[in-house]
Design a protein around this motif. Structure first.
Motif, short mmCIF file in Angstrom:
data_model
loop_
_atom_site.label_atom_id
_atom_site.label_comp_id
_atom_site.label_asym_id
_atom_site.label_seq_id
_atom_site.Cartn_x
_atom_site.Cartn_y
_atom_site.Cartn_z
N SER A 2 0.71 -1.26 -0.02
CA SER A 2 -0.01 -0.13 0.05
C SER A 2 0.72 1.47 0.18
O SER A 2 2.23 1.04 0.22
CB SER A 2 -0.82 -0.14 1.12
OG SER A 2 -0.27 -0.03 2.37
N ASN A 18 -4.59 3.68 -3.23
CA ASN A 18 -5.71 4.21 -2.61
C ASN A 18 -7.10 4.09 -3.36
O ASN A 18 -8.07 4.40 -2.82
CB ASN A 18 -5.55 5.51 -2.09
CG ASN A 18 -4.75 5.81 -1.02
OD1 ASN A 18 -4.64 4.89 -0.12
ND2 ASN A 18 -3.65 6.85 -1.24
N ASN A 109 -4.59 -1.67 -0.92
CA ASN A 109 -4.92 -0.96 -0.05
C ASN A 109 -4.64 -0.77 1.33
O ASN A 109 -4.29 -1.76 1.51
CB ASN A 109 -6.15 -0.34 -0.77
CG ASN A 109 -7.39 -1.00 -0.03
OD1 ASN A 109 -7.03 -1.91 1.06
ND2 ASN A 109 -8.85 -0.82 -0.50
#
Length: 218
Positions: A2, A18, A109
């Protein structure tokens, strides 16, 4: 991983941990027509005597719709019923809620959700450019032309969708962008009757429509 971002050579963000991309869902062929020639819509790009409503009508279910026009086709996106020549093209639909398959390089994410992988990259539309109708262009009276190449899909979901109004009597109105495609060149002109003109709606702003390839369909 992430907190991950990748930019292309033009400086555009193409992968961001994201945000999930929009992935290929399916294709729908725009082949058969109904009500051929029922509406009299004409401009410098042709008339509508050989045009009709396509029988295949993808629903408004949150999918993005990308349209690949066939050679020599003419088309007018009219919302619930697109008005086109026969065999005008193919609609490819993409969605952001398509399950992502793991493979080779995975991007997650912050919540641990897989949102991108190298295996799925071929199912993401790759923007090649924009069909850019300039601000203050007189699309009511002049044709706009631009080469977008062949085997490319325009994002019809980004269009100012046209409209055809029919009260069953003499008051038939319409407005929107009438397209023709030939030799990789996409042309358009605004058509209107009893509805808004280009000058009274989009002329001060212009209109930018992305066009792309879908690698899994090439």
């Amino acid at each position: 991983m992430s907190g991950y971002q990748i930019f292309n050579a033009a400086g555009a963000l193409v992968i961001d941990s994201n945000y999930k991309g929009t992935y290929f869902r399916d294709t729908i062929g725009y082949s058969n027509l109904t009500d051929i020639g029922y509406y009299d819509i004409k401009c410098q790009l042709g008339n509508s005597t050989d045009m009709g409503f396509v029988t295949a009508r993808p629903g408004n279910d949150g999918s993005l719709k990308w349209f690949k026009p066939s050679e020599g086709s003419r088309f007018f996106f009219a919302g619930q019923g697109d008005w086109m020549t026969a065999n005008a093209g193919i609609v490819a639909r993409t969605r952001s809620d398509i399950p992502v398959e793991s493979g080779y390089k995975d991007v997650f994410n912050a919540a641990g959700e897989l949102i991108w992988s190298a295996v799925m990259a071929a199912k993401i539309p790759r923007i090649l450019g924009f069909f850019d109708i300039p601000a203050n262009y007189d699309l009511d009276n002049a044709v706009y032309s631009q080469n977008i190449g062949t085997n490319t899909y325009i994002l019809s979901s980004a269009l100012a969708y046209g409209n055809i109004f029919d009260d069953g009597g003499t008051n038939t109105g319409y407005s929107g962008i009438y397209f023709r495609f030939s030799g990789g060149v996409l042309q358009c002109q605004w058509v209107s009757k009893l509805q808004n003109t280009w000058a009274s709606s989009f002329k001060p702003y212009g209109l930018r429509i992305p066009y792309a390839i879908l690698p899994n369909l090439t």
